[in-house]
Design an enzyme around this catalytic site. Structure first.
Site, PDB file in Angstrom:
ATOM      1  N   HIS A 104       0.853  -1.193   0.000  1.00  0.00           N
ATOM      2  CA  HIS A 104       0.000   0.000   0.000  1.00  0.00           C
ATOM      3  C   HIS A 104       0.893   1.250   0.000  1.00  0.00           C
ATOM      4  CE1 HIS A 104      -2.880   3.011   1.223  1.00  0.00           C
ATOM      5  NE2 HIS A 104      -3.825   2.181   0.815  1.00  0.00           N
ATOM      6  N   GLU A 118      -3.913   2.310  -7.290  1.00  0.00           N
ATOM      7  CA  GLU A 118      -4.300   3.413  -6.412  1.00  0.00           C
ATOM      8  C   GLU A 118      -3.360   4.591  -6.661  1.00  0.00           C
ATOM      9  OE1 GLU A 118      -6.578   1.868  -2.686  1.00  0.00           O
ATOM     10  OE2 GLU A 118      -4.458   1.950  -2.223  1.00  0.00           O
TER      11      GLU A 118
HETATM   12  P1  13P Z   1      -9.447   6.440   0.364  1.00  0.00           P
HETATM   13  O1  13P Z   1     -10.642   5.687  -0.175  1.00  0.00           O
HETATM   14  O2  13P Z   1      -9.658   6.975   1.736  1.00  0.00           O
HETATM   15  O3  13P Z   1      -8.958   7.445  -0.615  1.00  0.00           O
HETATM   16  O4  13P Z   1      -8.280   5.364   0.505  1.00  0.00           O
HETATM   17  C1  13P Z   1      -7.970   4.552  -0.570  1.00  0.00           C
HETATM   18  C2  13P Z   1      -7.023   3.539  -0.097  1.00  0.00           C
HETATM   19  O5  13P Z   1      -5.890   3.859   0.215  1.00  0.00           O
HETATM   20  C3  13P Z   1      -7.507   2.153   0.019  1.00  0.00           C
HETATM   21  O6  13P Z   1      -6.468   1.274   0.242  1.00  0.00           O
END
Ligand code: 13P
Length: 257
Positions: free
Chosen positions: A93, A165
């Site tokens: 992550h 992400e």
């Molecule tokens: P948010 O949905 O708070 O932007 O976070 C995304 C995330 O990092 C999920 O792993």
């Protein structure tokens, strides 16, 4: 392919509050065969939550684990210790890359440990705002994906889920809203990297998620992106109305298809 909705609770909710949220989610969310719903609470509450949830309704994920199976590594929890408890572990992550200096090599070892312990890793990749501004997105994604998967066979890759992400779209950081049209070419890129490494069929079967400020209002836009198989939800996943709304949208889309 089933849609996969993962709620990453990050470092929120103590045992009591986590249990409250699970009760509410249990009431709100129905068992749906076309959508897999996975909860990723903090390490401390994984065990009590595992006893409270209906496992036919919810899968469980850890947010991190250490790549060595056992040994003198104070403060760490291994994939081996989690193998009977969770279905998934989130690996790489951006908050771990940024705050805990996890490199692509560290992440590669974790991916390998996850697969070795028969847990599906959810590999997170994504560029920072600065990398995006410097037009480095494709190189960054390429490096992150190829290094993380470097030690896997084509059978092992079957277990891997990849979540794109973009760091600039995560609420922890800038939290800008990414447009679905920005995401689609990156999904194509990830599948083409996997296709180059493991062949077309493996790439087609790969489950790809989008994550970054997903809410019940925006989730269907992301789920409609070609090649999108689900969402990794942060902030909105600890609000039971929002998260059950997201699952509801995913279910409605799947039923329409
Ligand atoms: P948010 O949905 O708070 O932007 O976070 C995304 C995330 O990092 C999920 O792993």
């Amino acid at each position: 392919m089933k849609t996969l909705i993962v709620g990453n609770w990050k470092m929120h909710l103590n045992t009591h509050d986590a249990s409250l949220l699970v009760k509410r989610l249990n009431d709100q969310i129905k068992t749906q065969r076309s959508v897999d719903v996975v909860l990723a609470p903090n390490m401390l509450v994984l065990q009590p939550i595992s006893l409270e949830i209906d496992r036919r309704k919810f899968g469980l994920a850890a947010q991190n684990a250490y790549s060595v199976d056992e040994g003198a590594y104070t403060g760490e929890v291994s994939f081996t210790m989690l193998r009977d408890l969770v279905d998934y572990v989130i690996v790489g992550h951006s908050e771990r890359r940024i705050y805990f200096n996890e490199s692509n090599d560290v992440i590669r070892d974790k991916i390998q440990a996850s697969v070795r312990n028969e847990i599906s890793p959810i590999l997170c990749v994504g560029e920072t705002k600065q990398e995006k501004l410097q037009h480095e997105t494709r190189r960054v994604i390429h490096d992150q994906v190829t290094t993380a998967l470097a030690n896997l066979t084509s059978e092992e890759i079957d277990k891997v889920v990849i979540a794109y992400e973009p760091v600039w779209a995560i609420s922890t950081f800038q939290g800008e809203q990414a447009k679905p049209s920005d995401i689609e070419p990156i999904f194509e890129l990830i599948r083409s990297i996997v296709s180059d490494l493991y062949g077309h069929q493996v790439a087609e079967n790969l489950r790809l998620l989008y994550g970054g400020s997903v809410t019940s209002d925006t989730v269907s836009g992301y789920l409609k992106i070609r090649g999108c198989n689900g969402a990794l939800v942060g902030g909105a996943s600890i609000n039971y109305k929002e998260f059950s709304g997201i699952v509801e949208q995913a279910y409605a889309l799947k039923n329409k298809a």
